[in-house]
Design a protein around this motif. Structure first.
Motif, PDB file in Angstrom:
ATOM      1  N   ARG A   1       0.825  -0.893  -0.001  1.00  0.00           N
ATOM      2  CA  ARG A   1       0.057   0.059  -0.935  1.00  0.00           C
ATOM      3  C   ARG A   1       0.775   1.390   0.045  1.00  0.00           C
ATOM      4  O   ARG A   1       1.617   1.626   0.654  1.00  0.00           O
ATOM      5  CB  ARG A   1      -0.911  -0.436   1.218  1.00  0.00           C
ATOM      6  N   ALA A   2       0.603   1.940  -1.007  1.00  0.00           N
ATOM      7  CA  ALA A   2       1.174   3.747  -0.671  1.00  0.00           C
ATOM      8  C   ALA A   2       1.189   4.408   0.002  1.00  0.00           C
ATOM      9  O   ALA A   2       0.287   5.085   0.361  1.00  0.00           O
ATOM     10  CB  ALA A   2       1.507   4.172  -1.603  1.00  0.00           C
ATOM     11  N   LYS A   3       1.554   4.193   1.357  1.00  0.00           N
ATOM     12  CA  LYS A   3       1.457   5.487   2.541  1.00  0.00           C
ATOM     13  C   LYS A   3       1.586   6.150   2.495  1.00  0.00           C
ATOM     14  O   LYS A   3       3.355   6.289   1.590  1.00  0.00           O
ATOM     15  CB  LYS A   3       1.623   4.442   3.932  1.00  0.00           C
ATOM     16  N   PRO A   4       1.805   7.716   2.821  1.00  0.00           N
ATOM     17  CA  PRO A   4       2.789   8.290   2.553  1.00  0.00           C
ATOM     18  C   PRO A   4       4.382   8.660   3.004  1.00  0.00           C
ATOM     19  O   PRO A   4       5.216   8.652   2.193  1.00  0.00           O
ATOM     20  CB  PRO A   4       2.379   9.644   4.026  1.00  0.00           C
ATOM     21  N   GLU A   5       4.619   7.724   3.695  1.00  0.00           N
ATOM     22  CA  GLU A   5       6.408   7.233   4.093  1.00  0.00           C
ATOM     23  C   GLU A   5       6.550   5.695   2.410  1.00  0.00           C
ATOM     24  O   GLU A   5       8.037   6.124   3.245  1.00  0.00           O
ATOM     25  CB  GLU A   5       6.606   6.860   5.339  1.00  0.00           C
ATOM     26  N   ASP A   6       5.477   5.467   2.373  1.00  0.00           N
ATOM     27  CA  ASP A   6       6.738   4.539   0.911  1.00  0.00           C
ATOM     28  C   ASP A   6       7.694   5.363   0.246  1.00  0.00           C
ATOM     29  O   ASP A   6       7.092   6.128  -0.214  1.00  0.00           O
ATOM     30  CB  ASP A   6       4.905   4.112   0.065  1.00  0.00           C
ATOM     31  N   PRO A   7       8.297   4.177   0.253  1.00  0.00           N
ATOM     32  CA  PRO A   7       9.243   4.912  -0.651  1.00  0.00           C
ATOM     33  C   PRO A   7       9.079   5.599  -2.094  1.00  0.00           C
ATOM     34  O   PRO A   7       9.721   6.083  -3.092  1.00  0.00           O
ATOM     35  CB  PRO A   7      10.319   4.194  -0.752  1.00  0.00           C
ATOM     36  N   ARG A   8       7.939   4.034  -3.065  1.00  0.00           N
ATOM     37  CA  ARG A   8       7.705   5.461  -4.208  1.00  0.00           C
ATOM     38  C   ARG A   8       6.560   6.281  -3.617  1.00  0.00           C
ATOM     39  O   ARG A   8       6.570   7.353  -5.039  1.00  0.00           O
ATOM     40  CB  ARG A   8       6.858   3.661  -4.592  1.00  0.00           C
ATOM     41  N   GLN A   9       6.048   6.845  -2.850  1.00  0.00           N
ATOM     42  CA  GLN A   9       5.566   7.322  -2.766  1.00  0.00           C
ATOM     43  C   GLN A   9       6.245   8.845  -2.659  1.00  0.00           C
ATOM     44  O   GLN A   9       6.184  10.078  -3.064  1.00  0.00           O
ATOM     45  CB  GLN A   9       3.894   7.222  -1.714  1.00  0.00           C
ATOM     46  N   VAL A  10       7.107   8.604  -1.916  1.00  0.00           N
ATOM     47  CA  VAL A  10       8.728   9.492  -1.985  1.00  0.00           C
ATOM     48  C   VAL A  10       9.246  10.236  -3.070  1.00  0.00           C
ATOM     49  O   VAL A  10       9.106  11.223  -3.161  1.00  0.00           O
ATOM     50  CB  VAL A  10       9.131   8.828  -0.569  1.00  0.00           C
ATOM     51  N   ALA A  11       9.217   9.080  -4.158  1.00  0.00           N
ATOM     52  CA  ALA A  11       9.914   9.591  -5.006  1.00  0.00           C
ATOM     53  C   ALA A  11       8.029  10.175  -6.313  1.00  0.00           C
ATOM     54  O   ALA A  11       9.499  11.021  -6.778  1.00  0.00           O
ATOM     55  CB  ALA A  11      10.224   7.654  -5.398  1.00  0.00           C
ATOM     56  N   PHE A  12       7.901   9.017  -6.141  1.00  0.00           N
ATOM     57  CA  PHE A  12       7.264  10.658  -7.145  1.00  0.00           C
ATOM     58  C   PHE A  12       6.665  12.175  -7.137  1.00  0.00           C
ATOM     59  O   PHE A  12       7.252  12.808  -7.461  1.00  0.00           O
ATOM     60  CB  PHE A  12       5.205   9.578  -6.546  1.00  0.00           C
ATOM     61  N   ASP A  13       6.418  12.388  -5.292  1.00  0.00           N
ATOM     62  CA  ASP A  13       6.740  13.550  -4.231  1.00  0.00           C
ATOM     63  C   ASP A  13       7.624  14.377  -4.922  1.00  0.00           C
ATOM     64  O   ASP A  13       7.423  14.912  -5.547  1.00  0.00           O
ATOM     65  CB  ASP A  13       6.879  13.657  -3.008  1.00  0.00           C
ATOM     66  N   VAL A  14       9.016  13.739  -4.899  1.00  0.00           N
ATOM     67  CA  VAL A  14      10.099  14.560  -5.117  1.00  0.00           C
ATOM     68  C   VAL A  14      10.167  14.710  -6.655  1.00  0.00           C
ATOM     69  O   VAL A  14      10.781  15.995  -7.275  1.00  0.00           O
ATOM     70  CB  VAL A  14      11.403  13.322  -5.151  1.00  0.00           C
ATOM     71  N   LEU A  15       9.901  13.855  -7.788  1.00  0.00           N
ATOM     72  CA  LEU A  15       9.679  13.510  -9.273  1.00  0.00           C
ATOM     73  C   LEU A  15       8.907  14.638  -9.683  1.00  0.00           C
ATOM     74  O   LEU A  15       9.327  15.887 -10.376  1.00  0.00           O
ATOM     75  CB  LEU A  15       9.786  12.100 -10.051  1.00  0.00           C
ATOM     76  N   ARG A  16       8.072  14.998  -8.762  1.00  0.00           N
ATOM     77  CA  ARG A  16       7.012  15.855  -9.230  1.00  0.00           C
ATOM     78  C   ARG A  16       7.092  17.545  -8.799  1.00  0.00           C
ATOM     79  O   ARG A  16       7.295  18.421  -9.456  1.00  0.00           O
ATOM     80  CB  ARG A  16       5.333  15.857  -8.935  1.00  0.00           C
ATOM     81  N   SER A  17       7.925  17.598  -7.524  1.00  0.00           N
ATOM     82  CA  SER A  17       8.549  18.557  -6.984  1.00  0.00           C
ATOM     83  C   SER A  17       9.653  19.441  -8.106  1.00  0.00           C
ATOM     84  O   SER A  17       9.699  20.306  -8.031  1.00  0.00           O
ATOM     85  CB  SER A  17       9.027  18.258  -5.623  1.00  0.00           C
ATOM     86  N   VAL A  18      10.069  18.238  -8.799  1.00  0.00           N
ATOM     87  CA  VAL A  18      11.189  18.430  -9.328  1.00  0.00           C
ATOM     88  C   VAL A  18      10.811  19.087 -10.810  1.00  0.00           C
ATOM     89  O   VAL A  18      11.362  20.303 -11.516  1.00  0.00           O
ATOM     90  CB  VAL A  18      12.685  17.417  -9.844  1.00  0.00           C
ATOM     91  N   ASP A  19      10.086  18.078 -11.006  1.00  0.00           N
ATOM     92  CA  ASP A  19       9.416  18.949 -12.881  1.00  0.00           C
ATOM     93  C   ASP A  19       8.097  20.142 -12.249  1.00  0.00           C
ATOM     94  O   ASP A  19       9.142  20.967 -14.104  1.00  0.00           O
ATOM     95  CB  ASP A  19       8.553  17.614 -12.989  1.00  0.00           C
ATOM     96  N   THR A  20       7.878  20.067 -11.562  1.00  0.00           N
ATOM     97  CA  THR A  20       7.010  21.789 -11.922  1.00  0.00           C
ATOM     98  C   THR A  20       7.768  22.808 -10.692  1.00  0.00           C
ATOM     99  O   THR A  20       7.492  23.940 -11.199  1.00  0.00           O
ATOM    100  CB  THR A  20       5.743  21.490 -11.127  1.00  0.00           C
ATOM    101  N   ARG A  21       8.708  22.578  -9.990  1.00  0.00           N
ATOM    102  CA  ARG A  21       9.243  23.558  -9.381  1.00  0.00           C
ATOM    103  C   ARG A  21      10.571  23.996  -9.623  1.00  0.00           C
ATOM    104  O   ARG A  21      11.154  24.970  -9.453  1.00  0.00           O
ATOM    105  CB  ARG A  21       9.550  23.733  -7.853  1.00  0.00           C
ATOM    106  N   GLY A  22      11.315  22.975 -10.531  1.00  0.00           N
ATOM    107  CA  GLY A  22      12.626  23.287 -10.780  1.00  0.00           C
ATOM    108  C   GLY A  22      13.612  23.014  -9.793  1.00  0.00           C
ATOM    109  O   GLY A  22      14.702  23.849 -10.331  1.00  0.00           O
ATOM    110  N   GLY A  23      13.023  22.445  -8.658  1.00  0.00           N
ATOM    111  CA  GLY A  23      14.481  22.023  -8.068  1.00  0.00           C
ATOM    112  C   GLY A  23      15.760  20.993  -8.505  1.00  0.00           C
ATOM    113  O   GLY A  23      15.726  20.388 -10.129  1.00  0.00           O
ATOM    114  N   PHE A  24      16.468  20.939  -7.459  1.00  0.00           N
ATOM    115  CA  PHE A  24      17.693  19.828  -7.772  1.00  0.00           C
ATOM    116  C   PHE A  24      17.049  19.176  -7.199  1.00  0.00           C
ATOM    117  O   PHE A  24      16.823  18.649  -6.305  1.00  0.00           O
ATOM    118  CB  PHE A  24      19.248  20.253  -7.152  1.00  0.00           C
ATOM    119  N   ALA A  25      17.553  17.531  -8.290  1.00  0.00           N
ATOM    120  CA  ALA A  25      16.669  16.355  -7.380  1.00  0.00           C
ATOM    121  C   ALA A  25      17.457  16.550  -5.712  1.00  0.00           C
ATOM    122  O   ALA A  25      16.436  15.420  -5.359  1.00  0.00           O
ATOM    123  CB  ALA A  25      17.336  15.369  -7.949  1.00  0.00           C
TER     124      ALA A  25
END
Length: 472
Positions: free
Chosen positions: A19-43
């Motif tokens: 189950r994709a809980k907020p602390e699941d590593p795949r959920q973490v990866a999703f949040d990071v990738l969306r932030s990098v794409d939308t906000r232009g930060g460094f991964a």
């Protein structure tokens, strides 16, 4: 009904623990990738912050999140090629959140042996339920199940090889640039190297510890490290789990994470105890602290950078490493006269210039998917910095120009233009100042081009110049 890949045709297996809980590593990866794409930060920075918020206590979960983030960024083109054969409409018409979930699922299916296919599918569906529009979870489930069936039918290697044909993991502008500057064969070598996970390389701090003693200390903390040939202070971490930055050795300043090619630049500069040395574009301070260690804290060491926050970061690093700075100044390196630095007063000056960073794309793969750099503006800045630095070098002194990029406009063209305008400087053959084991990194012109060993180093360019005393 269940496919040979272990995926239940009707969806997630009943009672599944995935189950994709907020602390699941795949959920973490999703949040990071969306932030990098939308906000232009460094991964790396976004990932560090998200892992802290997630509070992932299991190092395996942290490693999985990291692997997925960087894997998706490195292989995004291949993943999109693999996905598009299982979607009925062009990928650009998919919601960005859905496409990101599909990439995360596809990366696990195609590149991660340790993640069962059914787990990759199930958790991707859960993330879609949480983060994407209603009704899109079914699409995610169908596409990833179809990809699993194709993998079972043709084999993973054949599927990846077909999807990766034509180097889709690199933008067209970069392929054109390197094929023009390097030739198609060498460009392919570099592209292949940039898809690999980078090694962790440390620089030993000789002000505090000998290299052999640090190897033993790291082993006690669970990390196996070995020397890097030709670099007396470099160690390559070959085994160990966890973040090396969390070790006692790291926090006490016995070492710092610094890529081997970066260390090579300071070796080319060759600072000695008792000299006057200037690092013109110094932050975050890796090379500055290396210079200070080579000088054994004897002499005058000045560091400049334009941004106050970066200068503070530099000071903290030097303090942790036990390096004494004469001055760390917030200043524009292209206008050193505003700092009160005297002309022709330094024995050695390093210009580690701001650049496009194409040589470190395996560490910053997110930059591949952004608009191309303004090479003309960068070249103008680099030329200005090098000319300004020249005025600070004493007669007989050394000036080193370096970048972490592979681009003639930022490297060879800058150097050639400088030599035309400054006849009082001559280019020295870098092979005379490096160990013989690293001689193949030196070009026919005498400059360091570490991409000549694309699998071992990040791609740096460096040139060593000496003021001869001739009038300019």
């Amino acid at each position: 009904m269940k496919s040979s890949s272990g995926v239940t045709e009707s969806g997630p297996a009943k009672g599944s623990a995935w189950r994709a809980k907020p602390e699941d590593p795949r959920q973490v990866a999703f949040d990071v990738l969306r932030s990098v794409d939308t906000r232009g930060g460094f991964a790396d920075r976004v990932l560090d912050g998200r892992l802290r918020r997630a509070g992932c206590p299991d190092e395996r979960d942290r490693a999985l999140a990291t692997e997925i983030v960087y894997g998706v960024l490195r292989r995004r083109g291949t993943l999109d090629r693999a996905i598009e054969g299982h979607v009925r409409k062009p990928l650009e018409r998919l919601d960005a959140e859905v496409l990101e979930v599909l990439r995360i699922g596809a990366y696990q299916i195609l590149f991660l042996d340790r993640v069962p296919d059914h787990a990759a599918v199930h958790v991707s569906v859960e993330i879609a339920h949480r983060a994407a529009k209603p009704g899109t979870a079914g699409l995610v489930n169908a596409v990833l199940r179809s990809l699993c069936r194709e993998k079972s039918r043709v084999g993973r290697e054949a599927l990846v090889r077909a999807a990766a044909r034509g180097e889709p993991d690199f933008p067209g502008w970069l392929k054109d640039l390197w094929k023009r500057d390097l030739g198609a064969s060498r460009a392919r070598e570099l592209f292949h190297a940039l898809l690999a996970q980078p090694e962790v390389t440390l620089r030993v701090n000789p002000l505090k510890v000998a290299r052999a003693d640090l190897v033993e200390a790291l082993a006690r903390e669970g990390f196996l490290a070995e020397p890097v040939e030709g670099l007396p202070w470099a160690l390559r971490v070959v085994k160990g789990s966890g973040d090396i930055r969390q070790t006692r050795c790291y926090s006490e300043g016995l070492c710092v994470q610094q890529e081997a090619a970066s260390q090579l630049v300071v070796d080319l500069l060759g600072p000695c105890p008792g000299e006057r040395v200037l690092d013109l574009c110094a932050a975050p301070g890796l090379k500055t602290s290396q210079i200070g260690a080579r000088m054994e804290n004897r002499g005058l060491l000045v560091a400049l950078d334009r941004k106050p926050a970066r200068v503070r970061e530099l000071r903290r690093l030097c303090q942790r490493m036990g390096v004494r700075l004469t001055g760390a100044l917030v200043a524009d390196g292209s206008r050193p006269g505003t700092t009160g630095l005297r002309e022709r007063s330094f024995d050695r000056v390093l210009v580690d210039a701001p650049c496009s960073g194409l040589g470190i794309l395996r560490r910053t793969p997110e930059k591949k998917w952004r608009p191309p750099p303004d090479f003309r503006a960068l070249a103008a800045l680099q030329a200005g910095l090098l000319c300004a630095a020249a005025g600070l070098v004493r007669e007989g002194g050394v000036l080193v120009y370096s970048t972490c990029t592979v681009n003639r406009q930022e490297n060879e063209d800058i150097l050639e233009g400088f030599l035309v305008g400054h006849p009082g400087f001559r280019l020295e053959d870098a092979s005379h100042f490096l160990p013989r084991t690293l001689g193949d990194l030196v070009s026919e012109a005498g400059t360091v081009c570490t991409w000549r060993r694309p699998g071992e180093f990040d791609f740096f360019f460096a040139a060593r110049l000496r003021r001869t005393g001739r009038r300019e």
